[in-house]
Design a protein around this motif. Structure first.
Motif, PDB file in Angstrom:
ATOM      1  N   THR A 256      -1.682  -8.554  -1.090  1.00  0.00           N
ATOM      2  CA  THR A 256      -2.959  -7.834  -1.070  1.00  0.00           C
ATOM      3  C   THR A 256      -2.779  -6.441  -0.479  1.00  0.00           C
ATOM      4  O   THR A 256      -1.766  -6.152   0.170  1.00  0.00           O
ATOM      5  CB  THR A 256      -3.993  -8.588  -0.206  1.00  0.00           C
ATOM      6  N   ASP A 257      -3.770  -5.573  -0.696  1.00  0.00           N
ATOM      7  CA  ASP A 257      -3.753  -4.229  -0.103  1.00  0.00           C
ATOM      8  C   ASP A 257      -3.586  -4.323   1.407  1.00  0.00           C
ATOM      9  O   ASP A 257      -2.818  -3.579   2.009  1.00  0.00           O
ATOM     10  CB  ASP A 257      -5.051  -3.478  -0.398  1.00  0.00           C
ATOM     11  N   SER A 258      -4.302  -5.230   2.010  1.00  0.00           N
ATOM     12  CA  SER A 258      -4.267  -5.383   3.462  1.00  0.00           C
ATOM     13  C   SER A 258      -2.869  -5.745   3.950  1.00  0.00           C
ATOM     14  O   SER A 258      -2.386  -5.214   4.953  1.00  0.00           O
ATOM     15  CB  SER A 258      -5.270  -6.461   3.881  1.00  0.00           C
ATOM     16  N   GLU A 259      -2.217  -6.645   3.242  1.00  0.00           N
ATOM     17  CA  GLU A 259      -0.862  -7.053   3.638  1.00  0.00           C
ATOM     18  C   GLU A 259       0.130  -5.899   3.490  1.00  0.00           C
ATOM     19  O   GLU A 259       0.998  -5.702   4.334  1.00  0.00           O
ATOM     20  CB  GLU A 259      -0.407  -8.256   2.811  1.00  0.00           C
ATOM     21  N   VAL A 260      -0.019  -5.103   2.432  1.00  0.00           N
ATOM     22  CA  VAL A 260       0.868  -3.956   2.244  1.00  0.00           C
ATOM     23  C   VAL A 260       0.622  -2.916   3.336  1.00  0.00           C
ATOM     24  O   VAL A 260       1.566  -2.343   3.885  1.00  0.00           O
ATOM     25  CB  VAL A 260       0.710  -3.349   0.837  1.00  0.00           C
TER      26      VAL A 260
ATOM     27  N   ASP B 266      10.982  -5.331   2.266  1.00  0.00           N
ATOM     28  CA  ASP B 266       9.821  -6.223   2.192  1.00  0.00           C
ATOM     29  C   ASP B 266       8.703  -5.588   1.368  1.00  0.00           C
ATOM     30  O   ASP B 266       8.057  -6.261   0.555  1.00  0.00           O
ATOM     31  CB  ASP B 266       9.298  -6.549   3.596  1.00  0.00           C
ATOM     32  N   ILE B 267       8.483  -4.288   1.567  1.00  0.00           N
ATOM     33  CA  ILE B 267       7.453  -3.581   0.801  1.00  0.00           C
ATOM     34  C   ILE B 267       7.842  -3.548  -0.674  1.00  0.00           C
ATOM     35  O   ILE B 267       7.006  -3.732  -1.553  1.00  0.00           O
ATOM     36  CB  ILE B 267       7.224  -2.167   1.359  1.00  0.00           C
TER      37      ILE B 267
ATOM     38  N   LYS C  19       0.802   8.343  -2.324  1.00  0.00           N
ATOM     39  CA  LYS C  19       0.898   7.367  -3.416  1.00  0.00           C
ATOM     40  C   LYS C  19      -0.233   6.347  -3.338  1.00  0.00           C
ATOM     41  O   LYS C  19      -0.822   5.972  -4.354  1.00  0.00           O
ATOM     42  CB  LYS C  19       2.259   6.689  -3.413  1.00  0.00           C
ATOM     43  N   LEU C  20      -0.545   5.904  -2.133  1.00  0.00           N
ATOM     44  CA  LEU C  20      -1.664   4.979  -1.978  1.00  0.00           C
ATOM     45  C   LEU C  20      -2.974   5.675  -2.350  1.00  0.00           C
ATOM     46  O   LEU C  20      -3.819   5.082  -3.024  1.00  0.00           O
ATOM     47  CB  LEU C  20      -1.735   4.439  -0.547  1.00  0.00           C
ATOM     48  N   ALA C  21      -3.129   6.935  -1.952  1.00  0.00           N
ATOM     49  CA  ALA C  21      -4.343   7.682  -2.290  1.00  0.00           C
ATOM     50  C   ALA C  21      -4.496   7.804  -3.800  1.00  0.00           C
ATOM     51  O   ALA C  21      -5.606   7.692  -4.328  1.00  0.00           O
ATOM     52  CB  ALA C  21      -4.321   9.060  -1.634  1.00  0.00           C
ATOM     53  N   ALA C  22      -3.381   8.014  -4.505  1.00  0.00           N
ATOM     54  CA  ALA C  22      -3.437   8.103  -5.968  1.00  0.00           C
ATOM     55  C   ALA C  22      -3.912   6.790  -6.571  1.00  0.00           C
ATOM     56  O   ALA C  22      -4.729   6.776  -7.505  1.00  0.00           O
ATOM     57  CB  ALA C  22      -2.066   8.485  -6.516  1.00  0.00           C
TER      58      ALA C  22
ATOM     59  N   SER D 180       3.802  -1.372  10.141  1.00  0.00           N
ATOM     60  CA  SER D 180       4.923  -1.913  10.911  1.00  0.00           C
ATOM     61  C   SER D 180       6.168  -1.037  10.836  1.00  0.00           C
ATOM     62  O   SER D 180       7.076  -1.175  11.646  1.00  0.00           O
ATOM     63  CB  SER D 180       5.279  -3.310  10.406  1.00  0.00           C
ATOM     64  N   LEU D 181       6.226  -0.149   9.873  1.00  0.00           N
ATOM     65  CA  LEU D 181       7.393   0.723   9.730  1.00  0.00           C
ATOM     66  C   LEU D 181       7.546   1.721  10.865  1.00  0.00           C
ATOM     67  O   LEU D 181       8.636   2.199  11.114  1.00  0.00           O
ATOM     68  CB  LEU D 181       7.316   1.517   8.417  1.00  0.00           C
TER      69      LEU D 181
END
Length: 134
Positions: A32-36, A24-25, A59-62, A42-43
């Motif tokens: 949106t960022d929020s949905e991701v 799903d990811i 990766k998100l921080a980058a 949820s993982l």
């Protein structure tokens, strides 16, 4: 979003059996960022593995750092997003990473209260974000 989608794609290429949420990811490029972040949170129940969780946070921080440099987000906003992901979710990242994100969120609270100087706090935070990419 592309960074997190790429992370999920990498996992799919490396492993045969993964939770459905990873797929799903991988398909979440138009969300949106929020949905991701919700998908990442949820993982936890299915795929709580610190190296992968830390990798996702890095990766998100980058990506957030790029938005910070482009002046799309402030240091306060980036610190808050990382704090929420690492401390108020079930992602399962390392305690050290969660503590670092908590400390920077606290730092920017003190900046907003006038207790600490903004320039020094922002420089330290940017160094931290750069170190996550190493």
């Amino acid at each position: 979003i592309p960074t997190i989608v790429g992370w999920a794609d990498d996992l799919i290429l490396k492993y045969d059996q993964l939770p459905t949420l990873v797929y799903d990811i991988s398909l979440a490029s138009s969300t949106t960022d929020s949905e991701v972040l919700t998908l990442l949170n949820s993982l936890h129940g299915e795929f709580n593995n610190r190296p992968y969780a830390d990798s996702a946070v890095r990766k998100l921080a980058a990506q957030l750092y790029e938005q910070l440099l482009a002046k799309e987000l402030s240091c306060d906003e980036v610190a808050k997003k990382l704090y929420r992901l690492t401390n108020h979710s079930d992602l399962g990242c390392s305690q050290e990473l969660a503590d670092d994100c908590d400390n920077f969120d606290d730092t920017f609270f003190l900046v907003r209260c006038g207790v600490l100087g903004r320039e020094m706090a922002e420089n330290q935070f940017k160094e931290f974000l750069e170190s996550l990419g190493d």
